[in-house]
Design an enzyme around this catalytic site. Structure first.
Site, PDB file in Angstrom:
ATOM      1  N   CYS A 283     -65.477   3.000   3.736  1.00 38.59           N
ATOM      2  CA  CYS A 283     -64.216   3.665   3.634  1.00 38.59           C
ATOM      3  C   CYS A 283     -63.548   4.356   4.738  1.00 38.59           C
ATOM      4  O   CYS A 283     -64.393   5.187   5.462  1.00 38.59           O
ATOM      5  CB  CYS A 283     -64.210   4.605   2.379  1.00 38.59           C
TER       6      CYS A 283
ATOM      7  N   GLU B 196     -25.503 -18.506 -11.753  1.00 41.64           N
ATOM      8  CA  GLU B 196     -24.646 -17.374 -10.981  1.00 41.64           C
ATOM      9  C   GLU B 196     -25.265 -16.844  -9.825  1.00 41.64           C
ATOM     10  O   GLU B 196     -26.513 -16.990  -9.839  1.00 41.64           O
ATOM     11  CB  GLU B 196     -24.509 -15.960 -12.128  1.00 41.64           C
TER      12      GLU B 196
ATOM     13  N   CYS C  16     -63.873   1.350  -2.607  1.00 38.19           N
ATOM     14  CA  CYS C  16     -64.474   2.463  -2.102  1.00 38.19           C
ATOM     15  C   CYS C  16     -64.988   3.036  -3.583  1.00 38.19           C
ATOM     16  O   CYS C  16     -64.366   3.519  -4.390  1.00 38.19           O
ATOM     17  CB  CYS C  16     -63.616   3.499  -1.264  1.00 38.19           C
TER      18      CYS C  16
ATOM     19  N   LYS D 156     -35.172 -17.854  -5.986  1.00 40.24           N
ATOM     20  CA  LYS D 156     -34.941 -17.090  -4.421  1.00 40.24           C
ATOM     21  C   LYS D 156     -34.573 -18.154  -3.288  1.00 40.24           C
ATOM     22  O   LYS D 156     -35.265 -19.246  -3.276  1.00 40.24           O
ATOM     23  CB  LYS D 156     -35.761 -16.179  -4.226  1.00 40.24           C
TER      24      LYS D 156
ATOM     25  N   ASP E 282       0.952  -1.036  -0.056  1.00 41.33           N
ATOM     26  CA  ASP E 282      -0.176   0.073   0.103  1.00 41.33           C
ATOM     27  C   ASP E 282       0.966   1.128   0.043  1.00 41.33           C
ATOM     28  O   ASP E 282       0.473   2.134  -0.742  1.00 41.33           O
ATOM     29  CB  ASP E 282      -0.874  -0.053   1.368  1.00 41.33           C
ATOM     30  N   PHE E 283       1.945   1.121   0.746  1.00 41.60           N
ATOM     31  CA  PHE E 283       2.734   2.223   0.871  1.00 41.60           C
ATOM     32  C   PHE E 283       3.528   2.679  -0.508  1.00 41.60           C
ATOM     33  O   PHE E 283       3.492   3.924  -1.155  1.00 41.60           O
ATOM     34  CB  PHE E 283       3.792   1.964   1.868  1.00 41.60           C
ATOM     35  N   ASP E 284       3.928   1.541  -1.247  1.00 44.71           N
ATOM     36  CA  ASP E 284       4.659   1.814  -2.391  1.00 44.71           C
ATOM     37  C   ASP E 284       3.581   2.273  -3.622  1.00 44.71           C
ATOM     38  O   ASP E 284       3.875   3.269  -4.315  1.00 44.71           O
ATOM     39  CB  ASP E 284       5.215   0.590  -3.198  1.00 44.71           C
ATOM     40  N   PHE E 285       2.298   1.959  -3.573  1.00 41.90           N
ATOM     41  CA  PHE E 285       1.267   2.260  -4.321  1.00 41.90           C
ATOM     42  C   PHE E 285       1.118   3.701  -4.269  1.00 41.90           C
ATOM     43  O   PHE E 285       0.873   4.752  -5.115  1.00 41.90           O
ATOM     44  CB  PHE E 285       0.018   1.410  -4.036  1.00 41.90           C
TER      45      PHE E 285
ATOM     46  N   LYS F 129     -26.979 -14.526  -7.114  1.00 40.71           N
ATOM     47  CA  LYS F 129     -27.707 -13.382  -7.216  1.00 40.71           C
ATOM     48  C   LYS F 129     -27.198 -12.409  -6.021  1.00 40.71           C
ATOM     49  O   LYS F 129     -27.666 -12.820  -4.848  1.00 40.71           O
ATOM     50  CB  LYS F 129     -28.954 -13.445  -7.256  1.00 40.71           C
TER      51      LYS F 129
ATOM     52  N   CYS G 275     -63.103  10.997  -2.785  1.00 38.14           N
ATOM     53  CA  CYS G 275     -62.327  10.187  -1.632  1.00 38.14           C
ATOM     54  C   CYS G 275     -60.855  10.668  -1.888  1.00 38.14           C
ATOM     55  O   CYS G 275     -60.302  10.310  -3.028  1.00 38.14           O
ATOM     56  CB  CYS G 275     -62.384   8.687  -1.853  1.00 38.14           C
TER      57      CYS G 275
ATOM     58  N   CYS H 177     -63.333   8.237   3.444  1.00 39.63           N
ATOM     59  CA  CYS H 177     -64.559   9.341   3.264  1.00 39.63           C
ATOM     60  C   CYS H 177     -65.825   8.763   3.742  1.00 39.63           C
ATOM     61  O   CYS H 177     -66.745   9.008   3.630  1.00 39.63           O
ATOM     62  CB  CYS H 177     -64.628   9.310   1.797  1.00 39.63           C
TER      63      CYS H 177
ATOM     64  N   TYR I 240     -21.938  -8.967 -14.344  1.00 41.69           N
ATOM     65  CA  TYR I 240     -22.630 -10.139 -14.817  1.00 41.69           C
ATOM     66  C   TYR I 240     -23.228 -10.302 -16.202  1.00 41.69           C
ATOM     67  O   TYR I 240     -23.572 -11.207 -16.626  1.00 41.69           O
ATOM     68  CB  TYR I 240     -23.577 -10.846 -13.805  1.00 41.69           C
TER      69      TYR I 240
ATOM     70  N   SER J 160     -36.285  -6.686 -15.329  1.00 41.68           N
ATOM     71  CA  SER J 160     -36.484  -7.322 -13.869  1.00 41.68           C
ATOM     72  C   SER J 160     -36.206  -8.830 -14.373  1.00 41.68           C
ATOM     73  O   SER J 160     -36.345  -9.173 -15.444  1.00 41.68           O
ATOM     74  CB  SER J 160     -37.875  -7.247 -13.442  1.00 41.68           C
ATOM     75  N   LEU J 161     -36.240  -9.744 -13.304  1.00 43.11           N
ATOM     76  CA  LEU J 161     -36.275 -11.016 -13.623  1.00 43.11           C
ATOM     77  C   LEU J 161     -37.409 -11.666 -12.965  1.00 43.11           C
ATOM     78  O   LEU J 161     -38.019 -11.169 -11.801  1.00 43.11           O
ATOM     79  CB  LEU J 161     -34.976 -11.805 -12.871  1.00 43.11           C
TER      80      LEU J 161
ATOM     81  N   ASP K  24     -27.089  -9.107  -3.593  1.00 43.12           N
ATOM     82  CA  ASP K  24     -28.049  -8.114  -3.329  1.00 43.12           C
ATOM     83  C   ASP K  24     -27.643  -6.688  -3.038  1.00 43.12           C
ATOM     84  O   ASP K  24     -27.034  -6.404  -2.065  1.00 43.12           O
ATOM     85  CB  ASP K  24     -28.635  -8.378  -2.111  1.00 43.12           C
TER      86      ASP K  24
ATOM     87  N   GLU L 181     -23.921  -5.298  -9.835  1.00 42.84           N
ATOM     88  CA  GLU L 181     -24.485  -4.661  -8.719  1.00 42.84           C
ATOM     89  C   GLU L 181     -23.198  -4.050  -7.920  1.00 42.84           C
ATOM     90  O   GLU L 181     -22.163  -4.539  -7.633  1.00 42.84           O
ATOM     91  CB  GLU L 181     -24.711  -6.058  -7.870  1.00 42.84           C
TER      92      GLU L 181
END
Length: 672
Positions: free
Chosen positions: A403, A111, A421, A309, A32-35, A113, A427, A406, A222, A81-82, A115, A170
């Site tokens: 209702c 694959e 209603c 799912k 990290d230092f050298d980077f 999924k 309403c 109303c 993906y 959407s899926l 979130d 994602e």
């Protein structure tokens, strides 16, 4: 000077490679230092030589750009959407549908999924040019400045990438980073974030990209989207994307059957808890891209993909009270107000009970301990009652008869699960709901006007229906709560701009029951104007493709209302588009009217999408499978042998793309 430029280029390439090794391969080859030393050297050189500025330099990842308003951008390729599945039976049904529509063996890419927050990245000549959120699938927000700060998003690709393409994925927040962020917040006396997904999504809309850069977000890719991408399968596209520099999860496998798919699902249903990110299922895709092309899309989802799912998490809590909501159509929805409980990373206080039948079927009562589940639906639902904890004083739930807003007596037609209603014009929630629907993104997309502002406008007596919006002035809205001068200008300008929204979206916006986006498009294409639609008989409406009795009755009922006609006429006066524009009508004919056409194979001169649009623009219907009702097949190269044989056995004509285009060009009726 040439030496300095070359040194800058070499440093950028070296830092990109180190960045790729660290954030994508998880295999750092430098400390990290050298980077940091090399990065500071590059920053100093770029500051001293601004003529060599590069928007995609590794130095640009630190952020600092402030975005006050995120521009809305239309997706070149829609983000669908899926469809969801929850059992082996669902997957087998899906496979049967696929095998009816495509020839040959079918393989699947499985694959995980993830979130997170969906994103679409656009690359041109190997450089990131745009990052857009999913939005409503048709358009989203340009969050490029924020996404550039995510280290696993390559700003410059390597290898044999296409000249232009989109890649979808994602934006996720790994558990480790999320927990560290919360530790810091708690130490500073702040409320911890609720869950990684919502935190990742919220990060994309922070105005200061320097703040985004501090968050340990990652981007998992993906799906390649575009033309001439140089790949023939989904699995190959994942490998290519990985080679070009994208962070593509390694867990994907190829499967030759639903049984193999289920093996993958069962493995990861348990093993997913070892992953550094949130996952909620498996996405199964038909692997062959030509098969995907042939299968196409429904109105909402690709036919070639399915999300399985994982079993939803369940919790139990006390139902304190049942209240009732009124929707824009007058439909009454009972809502369970719960003792707050943690479920799938969020605190749940309310859950849906759907309707009176559900209350009766599950015998749901106030005071019960209930089981709550958050599955494929966004809103949690009650799935049962713990009768062992029911009080002896418990009384069955009596569904309301009037209702709640109303106090009009509710109605329920035979065969309908919901109560309604009938006070359509008096309403308040119905009035507010209809206007909120009218201004929504998929409808009129009125910038600067949100649901809360609509409610304030109605309650202040400034509007009673959506046509009243066009008479609002800046002076009318300035006194509203939290309304500054700039906000008022945006609101009035947004309303004025909405008159350019095309007719099919206006037809969806006016809120005819059962007329969603897809039905609105079909009716707009068929009738061309609102006047033609108003004049259509119910019998005529039922003859339109996919318009049944229920929709036809609803359309006639809507236009039978004098108040609705008055509102439509006011919209006309304000210049709202109530017919298909001349420009859109140009090139449309009825040459293919009443004909059902199948498109099969690979095409040389025109894409399958363009071919389908040509069919629809000329009055035809695109069908996915060959039957005795098929008028003809537009056959390309590599048409499946069984499809070809079926067409020949049924005596259905096969024509090539050149013949088809020639007939369309010459306006020749295909029955001739």
């Amino acid at each position: 000077m040439k030496d300095i430029k070359q040194h800058i280029v070499n440093l950028r390439n070296e830092l990109r490679e180190h960045n790729y090794n660290y954030y994508v391969l998880d295999n750092p080859t430098i400390s990290d230092f050298d980077f940091d030393i090399k990065l500071k050297e590059l920053q100093a050189l770029e500051e001293a030589h601004p003529e060599f500025y590069d928007a995609n330099s590794p130095t640009q990842r630190v952020g600092g750009e402030v975005t006050k308003n995120f521009e809305t951008v239309k997706h070149e390729y829609r983000m669908y959407s899926l469809d969801n599945s929850y059992s082996k039976e669902d997957l087998l049904d899906w496979e049967k549908r696929i095998k009816k529509l495509v020839d040959g063996d079918v393989q699947y890419t499985c694959e995980l999924k993830y979130d997170g927050a969906s994103i679409s990245l656009t690359y041109e000549n190997g450089q990131l040019v745009r990052a857009v959120t999913r939005g409503d699938g048709f358009q989203g927000d340009d969050v490029t400045a924020n996404v550039k700060t995510i280290k696993s998003v390559p700003l410059q690709l390597k290898g044999d990438y296409p000249s232009k393409f989109d890649i979808r994925g994602e934006i996720v927040l790994p558990f480790e980073g999320f927990n560290k962020m919360n530790e810091d917040r708690v130490a500073n006396g702040e409320e911890p974030y609720r869950n990684p997904r919502n935190t990742a999504s919220g990060s994309l809309k922070l105005q200061d990209s320097a703040e985004v850069a501090k968050r340990p977000l990652e981007c998992l890719l993906y799906n390649l989207t575009g033309v001439n991408l140089g790949v023939s399968t989904q699995f190959e596209s994942l490998e290519k994307a990985r080679f070009w520099g994208f962070k593509v999860p390694n867990e994907a496998v190829l499967a030759s059957s639903v049984d193999e798919v289920l093996e993958f699902i069962n493995l990861w249903d348990t093993k997913r808890h070892e992953l550094p990110y949130e996952t909620d299922g498996v996405v199964i895709k038909v692997n062959n891209l030509q098969h995907q092309d042939e299968l196409g899309y429904t109105a909402k989802a690709p036919r070639w993909a399915m999300a399985y799912k994982f079993k939803a998490e369940q919790v139990s809590t006390v139902l304190n009270k049942i209240t009732y909501q009124v929707g824009r159509t007058g439909a009454i929805t009972p809502v369970a107000n719960l003792e707050p409980v943690e479920l799938a990373g969020t605190t749940v206080k309310r859950a849906s009970i759907h309707n009176a039948d559900q209350i009766e079927k599950l015998d749901i009562r106030e005071g019960d301990t209930v089981f709550v589940e958050k599955g494929g639906e966004i809103i949690p639902k009650i799935i049962g009652v713990d009768f062992t904890k029911r009080s002896t004083n418990s009384k069955p739930t009596t569904y309301i008869s009037h209702c709640p807003e109303c106090h009009t007596k509710l109605v329920r037609t035979e065969g309908d699960a919901k109560h309604y209603c009938p006070n359509y014009n008096g309403c308040a929630p119905q009035i507010i709901g209809r206007i909120q629907h009218y201004i929504s993104r998929k409808a009129m997309d009125i910038d600067g006007l949100g649901g809360e502002t609509v409610a304030l406008l109605v309650k202040a007596g400034l509007i009673k229906n959506y046509s009243d919006l066009y008479e609002l002035t800046k002076e009318d809205v300035i006194p509203l709560e939290r309304m500054a001068e700039k906000s008022a200008d945006n609101l009035i300008n947004g309303i004025k701009a909405s008159v350019a929204i095309p007719f099919e979206r206006v037809l969806y916006a006016i809120g005819i029951r059962y007329v969603g986006e897809t039905v609105a498009k079909k009716l707009a294409k068929h009738y061309k104007s609102i006047d033609n639609l108003m004049d259509a008989s119910q019998e005529d409406l039922e003859q339109v493709d996919e318009i049944g009795i229920k929709i036809a009755e609803s359309v006639k009922q809507f236009f039978a209302s004098e108040e609705n006609i008055s509102i439509i006429n006011r919209l006309r006066q304000f210049g709202v588009q109530l017919q298909i524009s001349e420009e859109e009508l140009k090139g449309q004919t009825d040459v293919l009217k009443g004909q059902s056409i199948v498109v099969s194979g690979v095409f040389e001169h025109i894409t399958r999408t363009e071919l389908k649009k040509l069919i629809e623009d000329n009055g035809g219907k695109v069908s996915s499978s060959i039957s005795s009702k098929t008028s003809f097949v537009v056959a390309g190269d590599k048409m499946g042998p069984s499809k070809k044989e079926k067409a020949e056995n049924l005596g259905i004509p096969l024509i090539n793309e050149i013949e088809f285009l020639q007939k369309i060009k010459n306006n020749i009726n295909f029955n001739d």
